[in-house]
Motif scaffolding. Sequence first.
Motif, short mmCIF file in Angstrom:
data_model
loop_
_atom_site.label_atom_id
_atom_site.label_comp_id
_atom_site.label_asym_id
_atom_site.label_seq_id
_atom_site.Cartn_x
_atom_site.Cartn_y
_atom_site.Cartn_z
N ARG A 1 25.15 1.53 -9.13
CA ARG A 1 24.73 0.31 -8.45
C ARG A 1 25.84 -0.72 -8.54
O ARG A 1 26.18 -1.19 -9.62
CB ARG A 1 23.44 -0.23 -9.07
CG ARG A 1 22.75 -1.34 -8.27
CD ARG A 1 21.34 -1.55 -8.82
NE ARG A 1 20.56 -2.46 -8.00
CZ ARG A 1 20.21 -3.70 -8.38
NH1 ARG A 1 20.57 -4.15 -9.57
NH2 ARG A 1 19.49 -4.46 -7.59
N LYS A 2 26.39 -1.07 -7.41
CA LYS A 2 27.54 -1.96 -7.37
C LYS A 2 27.20 -3.24 -6.62
O LYS A 2 26.63 -3.20 -5.51
CB LYS A 2 28.72 -1.26 -6.67
CG LYS A 2 29.99 -2.09 -6.58
CD LYS A 2 31.08 -1.32 -5.88
CE LYS A 2 32.35 -2.15 -5.75
NZ LYS A 2 33.40 -1.39 -5.02
N ALA B 1 13.73 -4.69 -7.39
CA ALA B 1 14.76 -4.21 -8.32
C ALA B 1 14.82 -5.14 -9.52
O ALA B 1 15.03 -6.35 -9.36
CB ALA B 1 16.12 -4.13 -7.64
N ASP B 2 14.62 -4.57 -10.70
CA ASP B 2 14.64 -5.36 -11.94
C ASP B 2 13.70 -6.55 -11.89
O ASP B 2 13.98 -7.62 -12.44
CB ASP B 2 16.08 -5.84 -12.24
CG ASP B 2 17.05 -4.69 -12.44
OD1 ASP B 2 16.62 -3.64 -12.93
OD2 ASP B 2 18.24 -4.83 -12.08
N PHE C 1 14.90 -6.47 -0.01
CA PHE C 1 14.82 -5.37 0.95
C PHE C 1 15.90 -4.34 0.65
O PHE C 1 16.89 -4.63 -0.04
CB PHE C 1 15.02 -5.89 2.38
CG PHE C 1 13.97 -6.88 2.82
CD1 PHE C 1 12.73 -6.44 3.26
CD2 PHE C 1 14.22 -8.24 2.77
CE1 PHE C 1 11.75 -7.35 3.65
CE2 PHE C 1 13.25 -9.15 3.15
CZ PHE C 1 12.02 -8.71 3.59
N ARG C 2 15.72 -3.15 1.19
CA ARG C 2 16.75 -2.13 1.10
C ARG C 2 16.72 -1.27 2.36
O ARG C 2 15.71 -1.23 3.07
CB ARG C 2 16.59 -1.26 -0.14
CG ARG C 2 15.48 -0.24 -0.09
CD ARG C 2 15.52 0.64 -1.33
NE ARG C 2 14.45 1.64 -1.31
CZ ARG C 2 14.26 2.52 -2.27
NH1 ARG C 2 15.06 2.54 -3.33
NH2 ARG C 2 13.27 3.40 -2.19
N TRP C 3 17.84 -0.61 2.63
CA TRP C 3 17.95 0.27 3.78
C TRP C 3 19.04 1.30 3.49
O TRP C 3 19.84 1.13 2.57
CB TRP C 3 18.24 -0.52 5.05
CG TRP C 3 19.49 -1.38 5.00
CD1 TRP C 3 20.74 -1.04 5.41
CD2 TRP C 3 19.59 -2.72 4.48
NE1 TRP C 3 21.62 -2.07 5.20
CE2 TRP C 3 20.94 -3.12 4.64
CE3 TRP C 3 18.68 -3.62 3.92
CZ2 TRP C 3 21.39 -4.37 4.25
CZ3 TRP C 3 19.14 -4.87 3.52
CH2 TRP C 3 20.48 -5.23 3.68
N TYR D 1 21.65 0.33 0.63
CA TYR D 1 22.04 -1.07 0.48
C TYR D 1 20.80 -1.86 0.06
O TYR D 1 19.67 -1.56 0.47
CB TYR D 1 22.59 -1.65 1.78
CG TYR D 1 23.99 -1.18 2.11
CD1 TYR D 1 25.10 -1.73 1.48
CD2 TYR D 1 24.20 -0.18 3.06
CE1 TYR D 1 26.39 -1.30 1.80
CE2 TYR D 1 25.47 0.26 3.38
CZ TYR D 1 26.57 -0.31 2.74
OH TYR D 1 27.83 0.13 3.05
N GLU D 2 21.02 -2.89 -0.76
CA GLU D 2 19.93 -3.74 -1.21
C GLU D 2 20.30 -5.21 -1.03
O GLU D 2 21.43 -5.60 -1.31
CB GLU D 2 19.62 -3.50 -2.71
CG GLU D 2 19.15 -2.11 -3.05
CD GLU D 2 18.95 -1.94 -4.56
OE1 GLU D 2 19.25 -2.91 -5.30
OE2 GLU D 2 18.50 -0.87 -4.99
#
Length: 290
Positions: free
Chosen positions: A39-40, A99-100, A105-107, A119-120
């Motif tokens: 995760r970057k 996340a955490d 959103f993510r895709w 991607y987040e």
Amino acid sequence: MNALKSLGKLVWGSQPDPESARLSSGVFYHTNPGAKVARKCLYKDSELSICRTDIKYQFLLIVQQVFADGEEELEDSDDLDNEHEFLIADELRFTAHVADGFKGFRWVDPDDPSGRAMYEFIIEDSKSDSKLVRDCFARAVAHCVWERKNERPYTQASEADIDAIASRVEEEELEKMLNSVSISDTELQAALADAESPTAASPDKADDASSAAEERKIKSPAMRKEKHKKANKYDKDLPPSPDKIAFGDITVSVIGALYLFDSATESFVEIDSSVALSVIETGKFTYYIN
């Protein structure tokens, strides 16, 4: 509803600036389970917007880095990579994500052939987070998907059409999770014993709880299924399925089997071998169980 309509006018009104649906603050990540860095963080501060393209019924999802005052001048403008663009389509699989503990959103990463990279866009500043704005943005993306797929204005779509697009990815991922998780009969018996035994809270009485679970004589999966086939009367006692289920942010979700307790035989009858129990946040201090 009025707020949704107001944002809809901003997103879809005839304005010279096509960037009209926007989340002004979020952290932009790239995730890839197969990479050395899973995760970057790409941008510590960024905004997410929708842009209408020159092609009819085509829209872009744009992530743009936000600089603090004077920060941009410190970098060579020729080397800046401060914007990412994505064609909004079914294949993007745009969906709400947590996340955490932070929501956003993510895709999918269109350039990753494995389909695992994502991607987040995560709103880590609680002061900038608004469920209403997130819901409006997700619906605007669903409008874009519908227009691209049908080559017609989204105003010709039904509410059910848009709802189906908005919830499709979440439902598919939940189904995938259900299919990938198996619960052994031993684990299920232990869980039932912990939940129902009055001595479950006391570590010193673990042996008693185990004995109580044995005395309940919870039958094997095959025996339970056979019993359920023969005992059709249980189907009549079950509550009817709801016409609608709640949609929102999943606070917690667990997977297990659904049982009905038969007081006549003092045993449990399996209703479904694999179900998901979720707590859904639909608004401020408003929760539903699905």
